[in-house]
Design a protein around this motif. Structure first.
Motif, mmCIF file in Angstrom:
data_model
loop_
_atom_site.group_PDB
_atom_site.id
_atom_site.type_symbol
_atom_site.label_atom_id
_atom_site.label_comp_id
_atom_site.label_asym_id
_atom_site.label_seq_id
_atom_site.Cartn_x
_atom_site.Cartn_y
_atom_site.Cartn_z
ATOM 1 N N LYS A 96 5.762 10.423 25.973
ATOM 2 C CA LYS A 96 4.552 10.235 25.499
ATOM 3 C C LYS A 96 3.398 10.920 26.563
ATOM 4 O O LYS A 96 3.462 11.989 27.117
ATOM 5 N N GLU A 97 2.326 10.062 27.046
ATOM 6 C CA GLU A 97 1.488 10.542 27.827
ATOM 7 C C GLU A 97 1.945 10.952 29.249
ATOM 8 O O GLU A 97 1.166 11.499 30.093
ATOM 9 N N ASP A 98 3.086 10.462 29.592
ATOM 10 C CA ASP A 98 3.765 10.719 30.889
ATOM 11 C C ASP A 98 4.821 12.138 31.027
ATOM 12 O O ASP A 98 5.277 12.325 31.804
ATOM 13 N N THR A 99 4.646 12.574 29.594
ATOM 14 C CA THR A 99 5.629 13.901 29.500
ATOM 15 C C THR A 99 5.432 15.008 30.608
ATOM 16 O O THR A 99 6.375 15.232 31.307
ATOM 17 N N ALA A 100 4.346 15.487 30.921
ATOM 18 C CA ALA A 100 3.942 16.257 31.876
ATOM 19 C C ALA A 100 4.240 16.023 33.211
ATOM 20 O O ALA A 100 5.098 16.705 34.100
ATOM 21 N N LYS A 101 4.084 14.776 33.674
ATOM 22 C CA LYS A 101 4.165 14.116 34.830
ATOM 23 C C LYS A 101 5.898 14.082 35.124
ATOM 24 O O LYS A 101 6.328 14.330 35.886
ATOM 25 N N THR A 102 6.554 13.684 34.123
ATOM 26 C CA THR A 102 7.927 13.512 34.134
ATOM 27 C C THR A 102 8.569 14.972 34.359
ATOM 28 O O THR A 102 9.592 15.175 34.895
ATOM 29 N N LEU A 103 8.156 16.020 33.533
ATOM 30 C CA LEU A 103 8.697 17.182 33.641
ATOM 31 C C LEU A 103 8.518 17.824 35.059
ATOM 32 O O LEU A 103 9.476 18.520 35.767
ATOM 33 N N LYS A 104 7.353 17.549 35.604
ATOM 34 C CA LYS A 104 7.155 18.063 36.977
ATOM 35 C C LYS A 104 8.023 17.454 37.966
ATOM 36 O O LYS A 104 8.488 17.988 38.927
ATOM 37 N N LEU A 105 8.277 16.297 37.585
ATOM 38 C CA LEU A 105 9.096 15.405 38.641
ATOM 39 C C LEU A 105 10.667 15.915 38.572
ATOM 40 O O LEU A 105 11.292 16.241 39.628
ATOM 41 N N ILE A 106 11.073 16.325 37.444
ATOM 42 C CA ILE A 106 12.104 16.985 37.202
ATOM 43 C C ILE A 106 12.287 18.333 37.813
ATOM 44 O O ILE A 106 13.201 18.676 38.955
ATOM 45 N N LYS A 107 11.267 19.245 37.946
ATOM 46 C CA LYS A 107 11.364 20.617 38.503
ATOM 47 C C LYS A 107 11.225 20.218 40.182
ATOM 48 O O LYS A 107 11.899 20.880 40.856
ATOM 49 N N SER A 108 10.489 19.202 40.597
ATOM 50 C CA SER A 108 10.180 18.838 41.933
ATOM 51 C C SER A 108 11.568 18.675 42.565
ATOM 52 O O SER A 108 11.830 18.453 43.766
ATOM 53 N N CYS A 109 12.689 17.941 41.834
ATOM 54 C CA CYS A 109 13.819 17.825 42.376
ATOM 55 C C CYS A 109 15.015 18.657 42.179
ATOM 56 O O CYS A 109 16.111 18.698 42.499
ATOM 57 N N GLY A 110 14.531 20.005 41.792
ATOM 58 C CA GLY A 110 15.201 21.109 41.792
ATOM 59 C C GLY A 110 16.015 21.429 40.528
ATOM 60 O O GLY A 110 16.648 22.296 40.516
#
Ligand code: DX5
Ligand code: ZN
Length: 217
Positions: A96-110
């Motif tokens: 939900k409202e954490d979707t963008a944050k979670t996607l960014k986190l995935i990308k920051s992990c490579g």
């Protein structure tokens, strides 16, 4: 030859022989391994987790596509990425409202990041996150089990999302998951899907190589 990627879902594999199953998919022409992670809370079924991805990473060179059907995916995406998942996809309904944050986190992990939408979620919810997505996954069954029937309302979502992707960010992959067969795959590819997940259609086939080839449309 189109550039469609076939991602067999190991949910339909024999879990007691997972390494061999994945090797067989590789030999039979699969492009990606779709790993369905279920927690018994977000969906009414339980499969496997981080350790499975870690162990499969050692036995295949194919990209691993971890489809997380879990609550609070933000707590685990980093560990899936570190375990060797090339793609980590998370449900809009879980983030939900954490979707963008979670996607960014995935990308920051490579890892490559993707948002997933359930059959009752409008395509616009996924569209909002296109700038942060390497892949968008449209569910064409209610998640939890293999072997269900394709829900036709996914057609329109594919069409709308593929148009948008074509206009705004053509490198984004569009994945379809649930009830895909060699009969409907050509239509779904025509609607713009370019990553085809298939569990039963591959694992129930007498000839996996033929089944994978047939899914290319
Ligand atoms: C369902 C899973 C799917 C499933 C697809 O929750 O996300 O990946 O394995 O299975 P089939 O292709 O049999 O519908
Ligand atoms: Zn899946």
């Amino acid at each position: 030859m189109n550039n469609v990627l076939i991602a067999p879902s190991i949910l339909s594999a024999d879990f007691s022989r997972m390494g061999e199953e994945v090797k067989s998919l590789e030999v039979c022409g699969a492009d990606m391994i779709h790993a369905d992670v279920m927690d018994g809370v977000f969906v009414p079924n339980i499969t496997f987790g981080i350790k499975m991805v870690e162990d499969l990473r050692k036995c295949t060179a194919l990209p691993i596509d971890a489809h997380l059907m879990i609550v609070h995916p933000e707590k685990y995406v980093e560990r899936f990425a570190k375990a060797g998942a090339d793609f980590v996809t998370v449900h809009y309904e879980a983030c939900k409202e954490d979707t963008a944050k979670t996607l960014k986190l995935i990308k920051s992990c490579g890892a490559k990041a993707g948002v997933v939408i359930n059959p009752d979620t409008p395509w616009e919810r996924a569209a909002e996150f296109l700038p942060l997505c390497d892949m968008i996954l449209v569910m064409s069954v209610y998640p939890g089990f293999g072997g269900q029937k394709y829900i036709p309302s996914a057609d329109e979502k594919l069409l709308n999302l593929s148009r948008l992707i074509g206009e705004k960010k053509p490198q984004t992959l569009l994945e379809i998951d649930g009830g895909v067969t060699e009969e409907n795959a050509p239509r779904l590819i025509g609607l713009g899907a370019n990553v085809i997940v298939a569990g039963s259609a591959v694992f129930k086939a007498a000839d996996r190589k033929k089944a994978i080839a047939a899914l290319r449309g």
